[in-house]
Design a protein around this motif. Structure first.
Motif, short mmCIF file in Angstrom:
data_model
loop_
_atom_site.label_atom_id
_atom_site.label_comp_id
_atom_site.label_asym_id
_atom_site.label_seq_id
_atom_site.Cartn_x
_atom_site.Cartn_y
_atom_site.Cartn_z
N ASN A 125 -9.68 28.66 -1.06
CA ASN A 125 -8.62 28.78 -2.06
C ASN A 125 -8.87 28.01 -3.35
O ASN A 125 -8.23 28.27 -4.36
N HIS A 126 -9.79 27.04 -3.30
CA HIS A 126 -10.03 26.22 -4.49
C HIS A 126 -11.50 26.16 -4.89
O HIS A 126 -11.87 25.42 -5.79
N ASN A 127 -12.34 26.91 -4.15
CA ASN A 127 -13.78 26.97 -4.45
C ASN A 127 -14.43 25.59 -4.46
O ASN A 127 -15.26 25.29 -5.32
N ARG A 128 -14.04 24.74 -3.51
CA ARG A 128 -14.58 23.39 -3.41
C ARG A 128 -15.64 23.29 -2.31
O ARG A 128 -15.68 24.11 -1.40
N LYS A 129 -16.49 22.23 -2.40
CA LYS A 129 -17.56 22.02 -1.42
C LYS A 129 -17.28 20.74 -0.63
O LYS A 129 -17.50 19.63 -1.12
N PRO A 130 -16.75 20.89 0.60
CA PRO A 130 -16.42 19.69 1.39
C PRO A 130 -17.55 19.26 2.34
O PRO A 130 -18.39 20.06 2.74
N LEU A 131 -17.52 17.98 2.70
CA LEU A 131 -18.39 17.43 3.73
C LEU A 131 -17.50 16.94 4.88
O LEU A 131 -16.59 16.15 4.67
N LEU A 132 -17.76 17.44 6.09
CA LEU A 132 -17.00 17.02 7.25
C LEU A 132 -17.68 15.81 7.87
O LEU A 132 -18.91 15.82 8.04
N VAL A 133 -16.91 14.80 8.21
CA VAL A 133 -17.49 13.55 8.71
C VAL A 133 -17.00 13.23 10.12
O VAL A 133 -15.80 13.08 10.36
N ALA A 134 -17.95 13.12 11.06
CA ALA A 134 -17.63 12.84 12.46
C ALA A 134 -17.60 11.33 12.69
O ALA A 134 -18.62 10.72 13.00
N ALA A 135 -16.41 10.74 12.53
CA ALA A 135 -16.30 9.27 12.68
C ALA A 135 -15.51 8.87 13.93
O ALA A 135 -15.12 7.72 14.08
N ASP A 136 -15.28 9.84 14.82
CA ASP A 136 -14.64 9.52 16.10
C ASP A 136 -15.75 9.29 17.12
O ASP A 136 -16.27 10.23 17.72
N ILE A 137 -16.13 8.00 17.30
CA ILE A 137 -17.29 7.68 18.14
C ILE A 137 -16.93 7.49 19.61
O ILE A 137 -17.82 7.31 20.45
N TYR A 138 -15.63 7.51 19.92
CA TYR A 138 -15.21 7.23 21.30
C TYR A 138 -15.07 8.50 22.13
O TYR A 138 -15.00 8.44 23.35
N ARG A 139 -15.03 9.61 21.48
CA ARG A 139 -14.88 10.88 22.19
C ARG A 139 -16.05 11.77 21.77
O ARG A 139 -15.97 12.47 20.76
N PRO A 140 -17.16 11.73 22.54
CA PRO A 140 -18.35 12.52 22.16
C PRO A 140 -18.02 13.99 21.90
O PRO A 140 -18.63 14.63 21.05
N ALA A 141 -17.02 14.51 22.63
CA ALA A 141 -16.63 15.91 22.44
C ALA A 141 -16.13 16.16 21.03
O ALA A 141 -16.26 17.27 20.50
#
Length: 449
Positions: free
Chosen positions: A128-144
């Motif tokens: 909807n906004h033509n943006r480029k996001p980066l997803l960050v996996a910072a939940d280190i306690y739940r490998p899933a």
């Protein structure tokens, strides 16, 4: 739809007063008693209910309402305005950093749908906004959670930043921002750890991440089906983190919806988005005025238009208009239109957005999603010529189509009849647009019963 029970109760209550030429204080008092019960049953915080009732009552017995020509409608207008104010008044947009990337930190308890919401939000920003996001996996306690985010990244063809589960969330978040700057990405969306319940360790870790990356937004993801607990969770996170907004998940489910009506009043933080389904495009910006309108049975035309704009092909729409004018609309065209409508979301939800199409108005009409599948199967079992010239479909052709689609001859006959009615209605609409006086009778689509 969300708020189903509340919507039914409020619409029933307001219907009694809607057409009244004269409204007394006793009428308002009786109505407010019903509205109060409806809100409490919907799990709205009792303090919020009390404040809401007092505001509406004060305005509803004022001079502007009592002396107006349509006092019943004026009271409904007051309820609509106060309901809108209760949920935040107007849409609250994402705060965008003047020095990209804009950093959004996502927080919430386990099970609220936080990781999925990270993917949905990223998809919304790009689509909807033509943006480029980066997803960050910072939940280190739940490998899933790390695996889940990486899977979402692949599905969306978006980058995911991960350093495994042996590095601190603070370091992961900090390095992710460096990476986003290097690659000129617009947004960094940080998926932080959750717990089954609030504890000091969780809050301290979130505070550390916040201090390290100074996010532009801190969104709390809350499961709207948890009722009053959602309000308590929002209060606790807000006290510790000073959240900037709330994302309500599962707002499409069988929920009483009181959390949404209470969170803004209790935390004074806006609801930014609402999760309306499991698909990755099922995240909508939260518009208080539109939601209030839907709750009161007044529809939500603007959201319907926005859905249509993102789902309907403009060139195909122009071609369809031309075919309607020349009466050359075929079953292939119908199939194409059906696919575009289905991509907008569940049909019963779309019906809720049409003014007047509330449960009461639709009580004798049910939208059958399975029936849509049968309609598609029947059309797909036709030959090219049959789709273009339905008049040639005789008894033997009907038998063949029924066998090929796993339906009955009666189903085929019903579809042919409804398609013929639809073409006649299109012709009448074309005549009316040219200044004709003909009016088309009501008709059911092949997926309505």
């Amino acid at each position: 739809m969300a708020f189903e029970g509340l919507a039914d109760r409020l619409q029933d209550t307001l219907q009694k007063i809607r057409g009244k030429g004269k409204v007394t204080e006793a009428d308002v008092k009786e109505m407010m008693r019903e509205v109060r019960l409806a809100l409490l049953e919907a799990d709205v915080n009792f303090k919020v209910v009390k404040q809401f009732i007092n505001k509406v009552k004060e305005r509803a017995v004022g001079q502007e309402v009592m002396k107006s020509l349509t006092p019943g409608q004026q009271v409904i207008k007051v309820v609509n305005e106060e309901l809108t104010a209760l949920m935040g008044g107007e849409q609250s947009k994402i705060a965008v950093s003047s020095r990209p990337p804009t950093v959004i930190m996502m927080a919430g308890l386990q099970g609220a749908g936080k990781t999925t919401t990270v993917g949905k939000l990223a998809n919304h920003l790009r689509k909807n906004h033509n943006r480029k996001p980066l997803l960050v996996a910072a939940d280190i306690y739940r490998p899933a959670a790390i695996n889940q985010l990486e899977t979402l990244g692949k599905q969306l063809s978006m980058p995911v930043f991960s350093m495994g589960d042996q590095v601190s969330p603070v370091e992961i978040a900090s390095k992710a921002i460096e990476k986003a700057k290097e690659e000129h990405l617009d947004y960094v969306i940080i998926d932080t750890a959750g717990r089954l319940h609030i504890d000091e360790d969780l809050m301290q870790e979130l505070k550390d991440v916040k201090e390290a990356v100074t996010p532009d937004e801190i969104f709390l993801v809350v499961d709207s089906m948890t009722g009053q607990d959602a309000v308590n969770v929002a209060e606790s996170f807000n006290d510790a983190l000073h959240i900037t907004g709330v994302v309500l998940t599962k707002l499409d489910g069988d929920t009483r919806g009181g959390a949404a009506l209470s969170i803004k009043a209790v935390t004074d933080k806006p609801i930014k988005f609402a999760g309306m389904g499991e698909k990755l495009d099922a995240l909508e910006p939260f518009h208080p005025e539109r939601m209030a309108s839907r709750i009161l049975g007044m529809g939500d035309v603007l959201t319907l238009i926005e859905k249509a704009q993102t789902s309907v092909d403009e060139d195909k729409a122009k071609e369809l208009e031309k075919k309607m004018r020349t009466m050359s609309f075929t079953f292939d065209d119908f199939l194409d239109q059906l696919g575009q409508v289905r991509s907008m979301g569940p049909l019963d939800e779309l019906m809720d957005m049409i003014p007047g199409m509330n449960k009461k108005a639709m009580k004798n009409v049910s939208v059958d999603e399975k029936q849509i599948g049968r309609v598609e199967a029947i059309i797909q079992s036709m030959t090219t010529r049959e789709k273009e010239e339905p008049d040639i479909i005789n008894a033997s052709r009907k038998k063949r189509i029924a066998v090929g689609s796993g339906t009955t001859v009666q189903d085929v006959n019903r579809l042919l009849k409804q398609f013929d009615e639809m073409k006649k209605m299109m012709k009448q609409m074309t005549n009316m647009s040219k200044g004709g006086k003909k009016k088309g009778k009501g008709m059911n689509f092949p997926f309505m019963q």
